[in-house]
Design a protein around this motif. Sequence first.
Motif, PDB file in Angstrom:
ATOM      1  N   PHE A 150       0.828  -1.209   0.000  1.00  0.00           N
ATOM      2  CA  PHE A 150       0.000   0.000   0.000  1.00  0.00           C
ATOM      3  C   PHE A 150       0.859   1.254   0.000  1.00  0.00           C
ATOM      4  O   PHE A 150       0.648   2.165  -0.803  1.00  0.00           O
ATOM      5  N   MET A 151       1.839   1.328   0.885  1.00  0.00           N
ATOM      6  CA  MET A 151       2.641   2.530   1.023  1.00  0.00           C
ATOM      7  C   MET A 151       3.531   2.783  -0.189  1.00  0.00           C
ATOM      8  O   MET A 151       3.934   3.920  -0.444  1.00  0.00           O
ATOM      9  N   SER A 152       3.830   1.742  -0.953  1.00  0.00           N
ATOM     10  CA  SER A 152       4.622   1.920  -2.174  1.00  0.00           C
ATOM     11  C   SER A 152       3.772   2.373  -3.356  1.00  0.00           C
ATOM     12  O   SER A 152       4.296   2.716  -4.415  1.00  0.00           O
ATOM     13  N   GLY A 153       2.439   2.350  -3.165  1.00  0.00           N
ATOM     14  CA  GLY A 153       1.522   2.721  -4.248  1.00  0.00           C
ATOM     15  C   GLY A 153       1.134   1.567  -5.143  1.00  0.00           C
ATOM     16  O   GLY A 153       0.301   1.727  -6.048  1.00  0.00           O
ATOM     17  N   ASP A 154       1.722   0.371  -4.895  1.00  0.00           N
ATOM     18  CA  ASP A 154       1.434  -0.785  -5.755  1.00  0.00           C
ATOM     19  C   ASP A 154      -0.026  -1.191  -5.694  1.00  0.00           C
ATOM     20  O   ASP A 154      -0.611  -1.610  -6.705  1.00  0.00           O
ATOM     21  N   PHE A 155      -0.612  -1.091  -4.498  1.00  0.00           N
ATOM     22  CA  PHE A 155      -2.015  -1.488  -4.346  1.00  0.00           C
ATOM     23  C   PHE A 155      -2.909  -0.629  -5.232  1.00  0.00           C
ATOM     24  O   PHE A 155      -3.716  -1.155  -6.008  1.00  0.00           O
ATOM     25  N   ARG A 194       4.172 -14.415 -16.692  1.00  0.00           N
ATOM     26  CA  ARG A 194       3.947 -13.075 -16.141  1.00  0.00           C
ATOM     27  C   ARG A 194       3.231 -12.215 -17.172  1.00  0.00           C
ATOM     28  O   ARG A 194       3.286 -12.474 -18.371  1.00  0.00           O
ATOM     29  N   ILE A 195       2.547 -11.191 -16.662  1.00  0.00           N
ATOM     30  CA  ILE A 195       1.917 -10.209 -17.535  1.00  0.00           C
ATOM     31  C   ILE A 195       2.323  -8.816 -17.072  1.00  0.00           C
ATOM     32  O   ILE A 195       2.728  -8.627 -15.925  1.00  0.00           O
ATOM     33  N   VAL A 196       2.236  -7.863 -17.964  1.00  0.00           N
ATOM     34  CA  VAL A 196       2.498  -6.468 -17.646  1.00  0.00           C
ATOM     35  C   VAL A 196       1.216  -5.687 -17.886  1.00  0.00           C
ATOM     36  O   VAL A 196       0.656  -5.732 -18.994  1.00  0.00           O
ATOM     37  N   LEU A 197       0.730  -4.998 -16.847  1.00  0.00           N
ATOM     38  CA  LEU A 197      -0.491  -4.216 -16.982  1.00  0.00           C
ATOM     39  C   LEU A 197      -0.215  -2.943 -17.773  1.00  0.00           C
ATOM     40  O   LEU A 197       0.821  -2.296 -17.595  1.00  0.00           O
ATOM     41  N   ASN A 198      -1.152  -2.609 -18.642  1.00  0.00           N
ATOM     42  CA  ASN A 198      -1.062  -1.345 -19.374  1.00  0.00           C
ATOM     43  C   ASN A 198      -1.550  -0.208 -18.485  1.00  0.00           C
ATOM     44  O   ASN A 198      -2.530  -0.375 -17.753  1.00  0.00           O
ATOM     45  N   ASN A 199      -0.877   0.926 -18.528  1.00  0.00           N
ATOM     46  CA  ASN A 199      -1.272   2.080 -17.719  1.00  0.00           C
ATOM     47  C   ASN A 199      -2.477   2.775 -18.323  1.00  0.00           C
ATOM     48  O   ASN A 199      -2.493   3.081 -19.517  1.00  0.00           O
ATOM     49  N   MET A 200      -3.494   3.010 -17.467  1.00  0.00           N
ATOM     50  CA  MET A 200      -4.709   3.647 -17.963  1.00  0.00           C
ATOM     51  C   MET A 200      -4.490   5.129 -18.275  1.00  0.00           C
ATOM     52  O   MET A 200      -5.250   5.719 -19.026  1.00  0.00           O
ATOM     53  N   PHE A 201      -3.466   5.737 -17.668  1.00  0.00           N
ATOM     54  CA  PHE A 201      -3.065   7.104 -18.031  1.00  0.00           C
ATOM     55  C   PHE A 201      -1.603   7.297 -17.606  1.00  0.00           C
ATOM     56  O   PHE A 201      -1.094   6.541 -16.768  1.00  0.00           O
ATOM     57  N   PRO A 202      -0.890   8.283 -18.178  1.00  0.00           N
ATOM     58  CA  PRO A 202       0.534   8.471 -17.881  1.00  0.00           C
ATOM     59  C   PRO A 202       0.766   8.792 -16.400  1.00  0.00           C
ATOM     60  O   PRO A 202      -0.095   9.331 -15.715  1.00  0.00           O
ATOM     61  N   ASN A 203       1.954   8.435 -15.929  1.00  0.00           N
ATOM     62  CA  ASN A 203       2.405   8.735 -14.560  1.00  0.00           C
ATOM     63  C   ASN A 203       1.496   8.140 -13.487  1.00  0.00           C
ATOM     64  O   ASN A 203       1.413   8.667 -12.376  1.00  0.00           O
TER      65      ASN A 203
END
Length: 284
Positions: free
Chosen positions: A134-139, A184-193
Motif C-alpha cells: 500500500f505505502m509503495s503505491g502498488d495497491f 507473467r503479464i504487464v499491466l497497461n497504464n490507464m493514463f501516464p504517470n
Amino acid sequence: MNYWSEIKDKLNDPIKVALQLLLIVLGIYVFIMAEKYRTGKIPVLFFGLLIWYFFYNKIKHPIIWIGFFALLLFDFYHFYFRVANHHFMLMFMVLPIIFYSYHQRKDILLKNIQVLLGIVVLASVMHKLMSRQFMSGDFYYYMMNRGFIFNNFLNFFPESLEVTKSNKESIIALYDLDPNGGQRIVLNNMFPNIGKISLIFAWVTVALECLVALAILWKPRSTWAHLLLTTMIIGILCARLETGFMALLAISGIFLCKNMKLRLLYVMIVMGCITLVVTKLGYH
C-alpha cells in the motif's frame, strides 16, 4: 410550509436520528444476510419478532437491538474469516446501544461511539502503514489499472476504460495458466504517470485518515473534525462504493456532530448509501 424548519426539528435530536438510521441499515443488512445459515436464524427471528410484537411497550429490554445483535453474532461465528469490516463495526455499535437502553446516559453512549470511531479509523491507518504494497503505491496502481477504483468515472474516459478491460482479460487469462510455468503479464497504464499518482494518493489517504482519527479522539464535537470525516467518507465513496461501511461512519458522525448542516450532510450520505445497497450498486 417551512421545510428547513421541519428538517431542523427532525435533526435536533442527533441520537434519535442516528438510532433510526442504524435500525434501517441493520434491517437491510440482516435481510441480505438472512439466506446464509437460515435454518439456525429462524428461531432467533421468530421469537425475537414475537416478543417485540406483543411486549415491546411492556418490558424495558431492547428486544429489537438484542435480536439484531444475536443475528450479527450468529454470522460472526459462522463467517469469521469472510465478514467485512462493517460487520464488526455493527456489532460494536449495537452493543453500547443495548447498554444505553439500561443506563440512559447520553455521555457514556457518545464516548463509546467516539472511541469506536477513532479506533476504527486509526486501525485503518496502522494497517496501511504496515502494508508495504500500500505505502509503495502498488495497491492503488493495481486497483486503478483493473478499474476497481474510480470505476464510476471511467465511462467519461473511453480510452482508459478500454485499457482496464484489456488488463482484466489479461489477468483472467493468467489465472488459466499453469502456476508452475512462471508466466507473467504487464499491466497497461490507464493514463501516464499512474505510478507516481498511486504513490501520492496512498500517502494522502493515510495522512487524511490519521487526521480524522486524531480529530475525533481529541475534539469529537469540533466542526473541523466532522469536515475532515465527511471529506474522507465522500472521497472513499468516489473511489469505491464501500456503502455499508461508509454509512456506519456517517451514522457515527451524526451521534457526535453538533453542526446542523453537517448533520444533514451525514443523513444524506447515509440515505445515499442505503439506496445504493438496496439497488445492489454498492457493497452491503
